[in-house]
Scaffold this active site. Sequence first.
Site, PDB file in Angstrom:
ATOM      1  N   LYS A 266     -10.227   0.330  -1.948  1.00 37.70           N
ATOM      2  CA  LYS A 266     -10.036  -0.006  -0.439  1.00 37.70           C
ATOM      3  C   LYS A 266     -10.422   1.289   0.189  1.00 37.70           C
ATOM      4  O   LYS A 266      -9.917   2.301   0.118  1.00 37.70           O
ATOM      5  CB  LYS A 266      -8.594  -0.278  -0.497  1.00 37.70           C
ATOM      6  CG  LYS A 266      -8.446  -0.506   1.282  1.00 37.70           C
ATOM      7  CD  LYS A 266      -6.916  -1.282   1.528  1.00 37.70           C
ATOM      8  CE  LYS A 266      -6.604  -1.342   3.016  1.00 37.70           C
ATOM      9  NZ  LYS A 266      -5.284  -1.773   3.314  1.00 37.70           N
TER      10      LYS A 266
ATOM     11  N   ASP B 111       0.824  -1.181  -0.022  1.00 40.66           N
ATOM     12  CA  ASP B 111       0.170   0.195   0.115  1.00 40.66           C
ATOM     13  C   ASP B 111       0.925   1.137   0.071  1.00 40.66           C
ATOM     14  O   ASP B 111       1.434   1.632   1.204  1.00 40.66           O
ATOM     15  CB  ASP B 111      -0.812   0.033   1.308  1.00 40.66           C
ATOM     16  CG  ASP B 111      -2.128  -1.017   1.167  1.00 40.66           C
ATOM     17  OD1 ASP B 111      -1.780  -2.043   0.444  1.00 40.66           O
ATOM     18  OD2 ASP B 111      -2.919  -0.794   2.167  1.00 40.66           O
TER      19      ASP B 111
ATOM     20  N   LYS C 206      -6.921   3.517  -3.064  1.00 35.18           N
ATOM     21  CA  LYS C 206      -7.238   3.186  -1.592  1.00 35.18           C
ATOM     22  C   LYS C 206      -7.505   4.710  -1.163  1.00 35.18           C
ATOM     23  O   LYS C 206      -6.854   5.687  -1.342  1.00 35.18           O
ATOM     24  CB  LYS C 206      -6.140   2.563  -0.882  1.00 35.18           C
ATOM     25  CG  LYS C 206      -6.255   2.731   0.720  1.00 35.18           C
ATOM     26  CD  LYS C 206      -4.965   1.711   1.405  1.00 35.18           C
ATOM     27  CE  LYS C 206      -4.995   1.958   2.837  1.00 35.18           C
ATOM     28  NZ  LYS C 206      -3.914   1.405   3.465  1.00 35.18           N
TER      29      LYS C 206
END
Length: 213
Positions: free
Chosen positions: A180, A89, A151
């Site tokens: 996400k 991430d 995300k």
Amino acid sequence: MNYSKFIDHTNLKQDASINDIKTLCEEAIKFDFMSVCINPCFVKYAHDVLLDSEVKVCTVIGFPLGANTTKTKVYETKQALKDGADEIDMVINVSALKDKKYDYVKNEISKIKKVCKNKILKVILETCLLTDEEIVKACELSLEAKADFVKTSTGFSKGGATVEAVALMRKTVGDKCGVKASGGVKTFEDMQKMIDAGASRIGTSSGVKLLEK
């Protein structure tokens, strides 16, 4: 619906202890979460603890500000993968996005994805700092750079995921990549709203509480 597989069970606290990470991993195994999301220094430990489970190891790169150089982020990614990370991430360079340095943003994501190869790369946009137009642009750049997910948030800025941001992200990426939602997802109702808006993964430190509703 198997809600457990939506959840990246997260502990990114600055003062997290090795025992905290051990507990996180044990909970992830017990509840069959998709992954644990932890700081890079714990990746090797978590990899060893989770070795015989289906739980993946997720870690963060350029966290939480995204303001490291691309070279540094690439090195961080290589080291995390070497230590056993399954998913990355990364935080975008928000300043570069706001300055409309789109080639820089795309190139950075692309370089990190190249290192990740078949491992999942999620791109953290920090939506609370962006306009709707900037969210859309960041999603488009992430797609062009072959990222696997976009995300919402680090959870360390002035706001977390919102239903509106998740819906906008999903509308922009369609079915070309995952979305996400992370930051502030603390109840089952929060999680359901994010999923209804288009989230395919949930980053939360409240995973156990969510499933023990």
